[in-house]
Design a protein around this motif. Structure first.
Motif, PDB file in Angstrom:
ATOM      1  N   ARG A  29       0.834  -1.209   0.000  1.00  0.00           N
ATOM      2  CA  ARG A  29       0.000   0.000   0.000  1.00  0.00           C
ATOM      3  C   ARG A  29       0.868   1.258   0.000  1.00  0.00           C
ATOM      4  O   ARG A  29       0.543   2.247  -0.644  1.00  0.00           O
ATOM      5  CB  ARG A  29      -0.906   0.005   1.227  1.00  0.00           C
ATOM      6  CG  ARG A  29      -2.032  -0.990   1.146  1.00  0.00           C
ATOM      7  CD  ARG A  29      -3.045  -0.760   2.242  1.00  0.00           C
ATOM      8  NE  ARG A  29      -3.832  -1.957   2.476  1.00  0.00           N
ATOM      9  CZ  ARG A  29      -3.601  -2.817   3.461  1.00  0.00           C
ATOM     10  NH1 ARG A  29      -2.623  -2.583   4.309  1.00  0.00           N
ATOM     11  NH2 ARG A  29      -4.346  -3.886   3.593  1.00  0.00           N
ATOM     12  N   LEU A  85       3.884   1.588  -1.252  1.00  0.00           N
ATOM     13  CA  LEU A  85       4.565   1.760  -2.536  1.00  0.00           C
ATOM     14  C   LEU A  85       3.608   2.145  -3.665  1.00  0.00           C
ATOM     15  O   LEU A  85       3.959   2.918  -4.546  1.00  0.00           O
ATOM     16  CB  LEU A  85       5.310   0.483  -2.908  1.00  0.00           C
ATOM     17  CG  LEU A  85       6.445   0.093  -1.957  1.00  0.00           C
ATOM     18  CD1 LEU A  85       7.141  -1.166  -2.449  1.00  0.00           C
ATOM     19  CD2 LEU A  85       7.444   1.230  -1.814  1.00  0.00           C
ATOM     20  N   PHE A  86       2.405   1.589  -3.624  1.00  0.00           N
ATOM     21  CA  PHE A  86       1.484   1.819  -4.744  1.00  0.00           C
ATOM     22  C   PHE A  86       0.237   2.577  -4.329  1.00  0.00           C
ATOM     23  O   PHE A  86      -0.766   2.556  -5.034  1.00  0.00           O
ATOM     24  CB  PHE A  86       1.120   0.485  -5.389  1.00  0.00           C
ATOM     25  CG  PHE A  86       2.323  -0.247  -5.897  1.00  0.00           C
ATOM     26  CD1 PHE A  86       3.071   0.276  -6.938  1.00  0.00           C
ATOM     27  CD2 PHE A  86       2.729  -1.445  -5.316  1.00  0.00           C
ATOM     28  CE1 PHE A  86       4.190  -0.389  -7.401  1.00  0.00           C
ATOM     29  CE2 PHE A  86       3.853  -2.118  -5.776  1.00  0.00           C
ATOM     30  CZ  PHE A  86       4.592  -1.578  -6.816  1.00  0.00           C
ATOM     31  N   GLY A  87       0.301   3.216  -3.187  1.00  0.00           N
ATOM     32  CA  GLY A  87      -0.848   3.985  -2.715  1.00  0.00           C
ATOM     33  C   GLY A  87      -0.767   5.448  -3.118  1.00  0.00           C
ATOM     34  O   GLY A  87       0.009   5.831  -3.993  1.00  0.00           O
ATOM     35  N   GLU A  88      -1.547   6.258  -2.455  1.00  0.00           N
ATOM     36  CA  GLU A  88      -1.700   7.665  -2.847  1.00  0.00           C
ATOM     37  C   GLU A  88      -0.759   8.596  -2.120  1.00  0.00           C
ATOM     38  O   GLU A  88      -0.466   9.677  -2.610  1.00  0.00           O
ATOM     39  CB  GLU A  88      -3.141   8.100  -2.532  1.00  0.00           C
ATOM     40  CG  GLU A  88      -3.667   7.565  -1.215  1.00  0.00           C
ATOM     41  CD  GLU A  88      -4.264   8.644  -0.327  1.00  0.00           C
ATOM     42  OE1 GLU A  88      -4.691   8.318   0.775  1.00  0.00           O
ATOM     43  OE2 GLU A  88      -4.282   9.829  -0.732  1.00  0.00           O
ATOM     44  N   LYS A  89      -0.314   8.178  -0.944  1.00  0.00           N
ATOM     45  CA  LYS A  89       0.404   9.088  -0.072  1.00  0.00           C
ATOM     46  C   LYS A  89       1.643   9.706  -0.721  1.00  0.00           C
ATOM     47  O   LYS A  89       2.449   8.993  -1.311  1.00  0.00           O
ATOM     48  CB  LYS A  89       0.795   8.368   1.209  1.00  0.00           C
ATOM     49  CG  LYS A  89      -0.367   7.890   2.024  1.00  0.00           C
ATOM     50  CD  LYS A  89      -1.153   9.030   2.679  1.00  0.00           C
ATOM     51  CE  LYS A  89      -2.461   8.564   3.272  1.00  0.00           C
ATOM     52  NZ  LYS A  89      -2.276   7.585   4.340  1.00  0.00           N
ATOM     53  N   ARG A 143       2.063  11.661  -3.290  1.00  0.00           N
ATOM     54  CA  ARG A 143       2.221  11.557  -4.756  1.00  0.00           C
ATOM     55  C   ARG A 143       3.129  12.646  -5.292  1.00  0.00           C
ATOM     56  O   ARG A 143       4.009  12.406  -6.093  1.00  0.00           O
ATOM     57  CB  ARG A 143       0.881  11.733  -5.472  1.00  0.00           C
ATOM     58  CG  ARG A 143      -0.242  11.003  -4.893  1.00  0.00           C
ATOM     59  CD  ARG A 143      -1.519  11.508  -5.515  1.00  0.00           C
ATOM     60  NE  ARG A 143      -2.280  12.305  -4.566  1.00  0.00           N
ATOM     61  CZ  ARG A 143      -3.491  12.754  -4.780  1.00  0.00           C
ATOM     62  NH1 ARG A 143      -4.073  12.540  -5.932  1.00  0.00           N
ATOM     63  NH2 ARG A 143      -4.129  13.441  -3.872  1.00  0.00           N
ATOM     64  N   ARG A 197       6.740  12.268  -4.157  1.00  0.00           N
ATOM     65  CA  ARG A 197       7.340  11.053  -4.690  1.00  0.00           C
ATOM     66  C   ARG A 197       8.071  11.310  -5.994  1.00  0.00           C
ATOM     67  O   ARG A 197       9.043  10.628  -6.306  1.00  0.00           O
ATOM     68  CB  ARG A 197       6.219  10.042  -4.924  1.00  0.00           C
ATOM     69  CG  ARG A 197       6.584   8.616  -4.671  1.00  0.00           C
ATOM     70  CD  ARG A 197       5.392   7.764  -4.974  1.00  0.00           C
ATOM     71  NE  ARG A 197       4.420   7.774  -3.907  1.00  0.00           N
ATOM     72  CZ  ARG A 197       4.073   6.662  -3.256  1.00  0.00           C
ATOM     73  NH1 ARG A 197       4.613   5.526  -3.604  1.00  0.00           N
ATOM     74  NH2 ARG A 197       3.180   6.697  -2.301  1.00  0.00           N
ATOM     75  N   GLU A 243      10.084   5.178 -11.091  1.00  0.00           N
ATOM     76  CA  GLU A 243       9.192   4.168 -10.529  1.00  0.00           C
ATOM     77  C   GLU A 243       8.878   3.096 -11.567  1.00  0.00           C
ATOM     78  O   GLU A 243       8.739   1.926 -11.256  1.00  0.00           O
ATOM     79  CB  GLU A 243       7.898   4.831 -10.057  1.00  0.00           C
ATOM     80  CG  GLU A 243       6.975   3.861  -9.348  1.00  0.00           C
ATOM     81  CD  GLU A 243       5.625   4.476  -9.062  1.00  0.00           C
ATOM     82  OE1 GLU A 243       4.764   3.759  -8.593  1.00  0.00           O
ATOM     83  OE2 GLU A 243       5.447   5.679  -9.322  1.00  0.00           O
ATOM     84  N   ASP A 246      -4.144   7.560  -8.022  1.00  0.00           N
ATOM     85  CA  ASP A 246      -3.016   7.596  -7.104  1.00  0.00           C
ATOM     86  C   ASP A 246      -1.722   8.024  -7.791  1.00  0.00           C
ATOM     87  O   ASP A 246      -0.652   8.019  -7.177  1.00  0.00           O
ATOM     88  CB  ASP A 246      -2.833   6.229  -6.439  1.00  0.00           C
ATOM     89  CG  ASP A 246      -3.971   5.924  -5.478  1.00  0.00           C
ATOM     90  OD1 ASP A 246      -4.764   6.843  -5.192  1.00  0.00           O
ATOM     91  OD2 ASP A 246      -4.078   4.772  -5.017  1.00  0.00           O
ATOM     92  N   HIS A 292       0.030   6.750 -10.420  1.00  0.00           N
ATOM     93  CA  HIS A 292       1.048   5.781 -10.808  1.00  0.00           C
ATOM     94  C   HIS A 292       1.069   5.492 -12.308  1.00  0.00           C
ATOM     95  O   HIS A 292       1.914   4.735 -12.770  1.00  0.00           O
ATOM     96  CB  HIS A 292       0.843   4.476 -10.035  1.00  0.00           C
ATOM     97  CG  HIS A 292       1.074   4.621  -8.569  1.00  0.00           C
ATOM     98  ND1 HIS A 292       2.326   4.761  -8.027  1.00  0.00           N
ATOM     99  CD2 HIS A 292       0.218   4.692  -7.525  1.00  0.00           C
ATOM    100  CE1 HIS A 292       2.219   4.881  -6.712  1.00  0.00           C
ATOM    101  NE2 HIS A 292       0.951   4.857  -6.387  1.00  0.00           N
TER     102      HIS A 292
END
Lengths: 202, 202
Positions: free
Chosen positions: A110, A112-116, A118, A121, A130, B177, B179
């Motif tokens: 979560r 690595l691939f979540g929203e936090k 963004r 990142r 990424e 998110d 990505h």
DNA sequence: GGTTTTATGTTGACAATGTTAACATTTAAT
DNA sequence: ATTAAATGTTAACATTGTCAACATAAAACC
């Protein structure tokens, strides 16, 4: 000048210890569970020692994210480089490894691939894309191979990769977030998904 | 006894106002952004007024989740009931509506289909099954229709529905998110996804 | 109508947490 | 050896969720 740089003295590279322990805490208990006080207490330092190595909590988490990507990369690379199996086999193995990672490390997944974070990142992704860390890069390569072998249609591989990744990511997310009320059927669902994907990509 | 029940007196059904405003805040700024103090201040009450209607913050959020499911249900039901279009057309329209909702309400989407309060959520799902609210129920019905028409293979529709839902959910999640570094290609990716799915399900 | 009970709302206080400022100490630089 | 830089500590503060005690309005009851 015996050490190359940033030679430790008090705690012995506290920065790395912070990242490692933070990653372990998040992995075990989730992003919301981590507190700077708990983290520093485990390392035997005072609460504010973090601020000598990271601007704030968010910066620390970003470091953990970067570290997580590296670990993930280390985990996936050998799978892609294994040329002893067919493209279809590698395709399936890849998806399964991805799913397994999500199941074994849901909190990390979560993160690595979540929203936090963004926005923030992106600073990481500048030099360590990424796309590469995710394995999406390798996925595109695999799809190109499959295209050459005539297994799947020759369509923009980026679009194909996005579609495939989304499918597996969706499966992983729904599973670890408890939205699939049939975890027992999971194996069947995964195999069917691969089947549908390979057939649909033709 | 002019009102049916829970007739308001001080604020005029504060409970409903709390749920509605909380939903709006979460929708606009995300789950982490909501604080009881900000929430109550907007409604002109004191900070702890919440505790006369909800056990704690979590219970309030659970109420918002339930409310969110209801709204989602209201949004999706008419689409499924529209019999003026073919199964394939409804399939595509459904996916698009789902994606649109995620794009227009990313924070709400994360709340409804995220990880938070998985355990506690089950209490809601007892009498208002998420399967129904999600539209997964209707998706299964649509897939059964498609099976009857011979458009897709006659396989366990639950497995099929999980696979399809995962694909679209994955697309929505990766997109909102941040990505998928190709938001411009989104339309192409979505259309291709539907194409692959319909072809693969045959 | 008056009293009691219940529902609802408020104030004050507390613990946990992230953060900053001021101070201390250890290593590195000169 | 002295100075500067890096690293670590302590004290304090703002924010937030929560609880206890108190206050008030509505409903229930006689």
């Amino acid at each position: 000048m015996k050490e190359k740089r940033t030679s430790p003295y008090h705690h012995g590279n506290l920065k790395e210890a912070l990242l490692q322990t933070a990653l372990e805490i998040i992995d075990a208990q989730g992003l919301d569970a981590i507190t700077l006080r708990d983290l520093t207490q485990r390392l035997g330092t005072s609460r504010t020692a973090v601020y000598r190595h990271f601007a704030n909590k968010e910066a620390l988490i970003l470091g953990v994210i970067e570290k997580g990507y590296e670990q993930l990369n280390l985990l996936f690379t050998p799978i892609f480089q294994d040329r002893t199996h067919s493209v279809a086999e590698r395709f399936e193995t890849m998806g399964r490894a991805y799913l397994d990672f999500a199941i074994e490390h849901p909190n990390l997944y979560r993160l690595l691939f979540g929203e936090k974070f963004r926005q923030e990142r992106e600073e990481i992704c500048d030099y360590k894309d990424e796309t590469q860390a995710t394995g999406l890069y390798a996925l595109i390569g695999l799809l190109l191979e499959a295209q050459e072998e005539g297994i799947i249609a020759k369509v923009n591989p980026i679009v194909q990769a996005a579609m495939v990744w989304a499918s597996i990511h969706g499966l992983a997310s729904l599973l670890i977030d408890g939205h699939l009320m049939m975890s027992d059927n999971m194996e069947a669902i995964y195999e069917y998904s691969i089947e549908v994907l390979l057939k649909g990509l033709r």
